[in-house]
Motif scaffolding. Structure first.
Motif, PDB file in Angstrom:
ATOM      1  N   ASP A  21       0.605  -1.221  -0.054  1.00  0.00           N
ATOM      2  CA  ASP A  21       0.723  -0.267   0.327  1.00  0.00           C
ATOM      3  C   ASP A  21       0.806   1.520  -0.565  1.00  0.00           C
ATOM      4  OD1 ASP A  21      -2.736  -1.765  -0.241  1.00  0.00           O
ATOM      5  OD2 ASP A  21      -2.122  -1.855   2.064  1.00  0.00           O
ATOM      6  N   GLU A  22       2.003   1.748   0.862  1.00  0.00           N
ATOM      7  CA  GLU A  22       3.030   2.521   0.588  1.00  0.00           C
ATOM      8  C   GLU A  22       4.294   1.086   0.190  1.00  0.00           C
ATOM      9  OE1 GLU A  22       2.019   5.769   3.182  1.00  0.00           O
ATOM     10  OE2 GLU A  22       1.280   4.559   4.519  1.00  0.00           O
ATOM     11  N   MET A  23       5.785   2.317  -0.197  1.00  0.00           N
ATOM     12  CA  MET A  23       6.504   1.860  -0.325  1.00  0.00           C
ATOM     13  C   MET A  23       7.461   2.954   0.127  1.00  0.00           C
ATOM     14  SD  MET A  23       5.962  -0.421  -2.469  1.00  0.00           S
ATOM     15  CE  MET A  23       7.869  -0.394  -3.043  1.00  0.00           C
ATOM     16  N   SER A  24       6.851   3.988   0.900  1.00  0.00           N
ATOM     17  CA  SER A  24       8.428   4.768   1.892  1.00  0.00           C
ATOM     18  C   SER A  24       7.215   4.595   3.684  1.00  0.00           C
ATOM     19  CB  SER A  24       8.289   6.844   0.895  1.00  0.00           C
ATOM     20  OG  SER A  24       8.609   7.186   2.104  1.00  0.00           O
ATOM     21  N   VAL A  25       7.716   4.296   4.190  1.00  0.00           N
ATOM     22  CA  VAL A  25       7.143   4.464   5.662  1.00  0.00           C
ATOM     23  C   VAL A  25       8.232   5.001   7.016  1.00  0.00           C
ATOM     24  CG1 VAL A  25       6.095   2.352   5.123  1.00  0.00           C
ATOM     25  CG2 VAL A  25       8.242   2.174   5.646  1.00  0.00           C
ATOM     26  N   PRO A 102      17.102  -0.677   9.766  1.00  0.00           N
ATOM     27  CA  PRO A 102      17.597   0.886   9.081  1.00  0.00           C
ATOM     28  C   PRO A 102      16.728   1.800   8.807  1.00  0.00           C
ATOM     29  CG  PRO A 102      18.365  -1.296   8.510  1.00  0.00           C
ATOM     30  CD  PRO A 102      17.863  -1.970   9.130  1.00  0.00           C
ATOM     31  N   ILE A 103      17.003   3.089   8.653  1.00  0.00           N
ATOM     32  CA  ILE A 103      16.421   4.349   7.915  1.00  0.00           C
ATOM     33  C   ILE A 103      17.348   3.952   7.034  1.00  0.00           C
ATOM     34  CG2 ILE A 103      16.593   6.380   7.986  1.00  0.00           C
ATOM     35  CD1 ILE A 103      16.799   6.527  10.969  1.00  0.00           C
ATOM     36  N   THR A 104      16.359   4.065   5.438  1.00  0.00           N
ATOM     37  CA  THR A 104      16.855   4.074   4.371  1.00  0.00           C
ATOM     38  C   THR A 104      17.196   5.477   3.447  1.00  0.00           C
ATOM     39  OG1 THR A 104      15.396   3.196   2.838  1.00  0.00           O
ATOM     40  CG2 THR A 104      16.511   1.613   3.846  1.00  0.00           C
ATOM     41  N   ALA A 105      16.420   6.580   3.998  1.00  0.00           N
ATOM     42  CA  ALA A 105      15.920   7.509   3.656  1.00  0.00           C
ATOM     43  C   ALA A 105      17.167   8.450   4.382  1.00  0.00           C
ATOM     44  CB  ALA A 105      14.506   8.226   3.972  1.00  0.00           C
ATOM     45  N   PHE A 134      12.141  -3.726  -2.770  1.00  0.00           N
ATOM     46  CA  PHE A 134      12.477  -2.195  -1.978  1.00  0.00           C
ATOM     47  C   PHE A 134      11.336  -0.960  -1.159  1.00  0.00           C
ATOM     48  CE2 PHE A 134      15.741  -4.156  -4.221  1.00  0.00           C
ATOM     49  CZ  PHE A 134      16.930  -4.317  -3.633  1.00  0.00           C
ATOM     50  N   LEU A 135      12.436  -0.785   0.209  1.00  0.00           N
ATOM     51  CA  LEU A 135      11.401   0.365   1.013  1.00  0.00           C
ATOM     52  C   LEU A 135      11.721   1.365   0.747  1.00  0.00           C
ATOM     53  CD1 LEU A 135       9.838  -2.449   3.671  1.00  0.00           C
ATOM     54  CD2 LEU A 135       8.575  -1.347   2.017  1.00  0.00           C
ATOM     55  N   GLN A 136      11.671   1.848   1.448  1.00  0.00           N
ATOM     56  CA  GLN A 136      12.165   4.258   1.768  1.00  0.00           C
ATOM     57  C   GLN A 136      11.670   3.413   3.203  1.00  0.00           C
ATOM     58  OE1 GLN A 136      10.541   8.309   0.682  1.00  0.00           O
ATOM     59  NE2 GLN A 136      12.613   8.172  -0.080  1.00  0.00           N
TER      60      GLN A 136
END
Length: 247
Positions: A21-25, A102-105, A134-136
């Protein structure tokens, strides 16, 4: 028989696609989505749908440095079922991000942090179809403000990676088996200073561990740790960082 043989080799077999539903969380968020499965030329028994939350960690030993996939969490989405030829099936799921994901952004010069979901169909006597997404992962407000405060003090984020091992601070420790390091550097005419920062999310609190290194320091590396509530104010964050920035 030929179709069954091909399916066992992954040709004309079931296919899987994970739709988020969301790629950036944000850190600690709950991932939601669905696993879309399309049957192949023959019916197949699906023993499990497994969803793994993965990252890549750096491993150092006497033989040098290597990078390995590390699973932070695993979800089994459904009980075994039989998938008819060309049948489509949609399986909803939800998975909370592990607190130490881990934080990726990050706006690092060298950002080596990656997080992804790997979805696998477990099929007997066949190559398991799999999908990778892949997630952000964004920092929570308090983590973002800690980072911003360090940068406003004249430091540049030069590197971020994930390493094998555990962290221990004052009254807290990590438990996942890997940890993220975010490296900041402040260069001077005669010396430079580095801060390696790690976060551990723990419910309504954010633990922080900082390793401070000065190129011309006489006392070696120094460590500072502190804990902030997720509702911490700017004044609380700045006060917690004073020992780190002045070390």
């Amino acid at each position: 028989m030929l179709k069954k043989l091909k399916a066992s080799l992954g040709i004309g077999g079931a296919k899987v696609d994970t739709v988020l539903d969301e790629m950036s969380v944000a850190q600690g968020a709950i991932l939601t989505g669905r696993v879309e499965i399309l049957g192949g030329d023959v019916g197949q028994q699906i023993e499990a749908i497994t969803i793994k939350l993965n990252t890549e960690m750096k491993v150092e030993n006497d033989n040098g440095v290597s990078y390995q996939t590390y699973t932070l969490d695993t979800l089994q989405a459904v009980a075994p079922f039989y998938l008819e030829p060309n049948e489509s099936k949609s399986v909803p799921f939800s998975l909370k991000l592990h607190d130490e994901t881990p934080i990726t952004a990050l706006n690092a010069t060298n950002n080596q942090c990656h997080v992804w979901l790997e979805t696998t169909l477990d099929i007997d006597f066949a190559i398991d179809p799999r999908d990778r997404d892949f997630l952000q992962v964004r920092p929570l407000r308090v983590a973002a403000e800690v980072i911003r405060t360090i940068e406003m003090a004249g430091f540049t984020m030069v590197k971020a990676d994930v390493e094998k091992g555990f962290l221990r601070g004052h009254n807290f420790s990590s438990n996942s088996g890997c940890y993220q390091e975010i490296e900041f550097r402040q260069g001077g005419f005669l010396s430079s200073k580095e801060i390696e920062l790690s976060f551990i999310l723990d419910g309504n609190a954010l633990h922080c561990l900082a390793e401070i290194d000065r190129s011309l320091g006489l006392s070696g590396d120094q460590y500072r740790s502190f804990t902030l509530p997720l509702t911490a104010t700017s004044d609380q964050i700045q006060a917690a960082l004073i020992p780190v920035l002045r070390a």
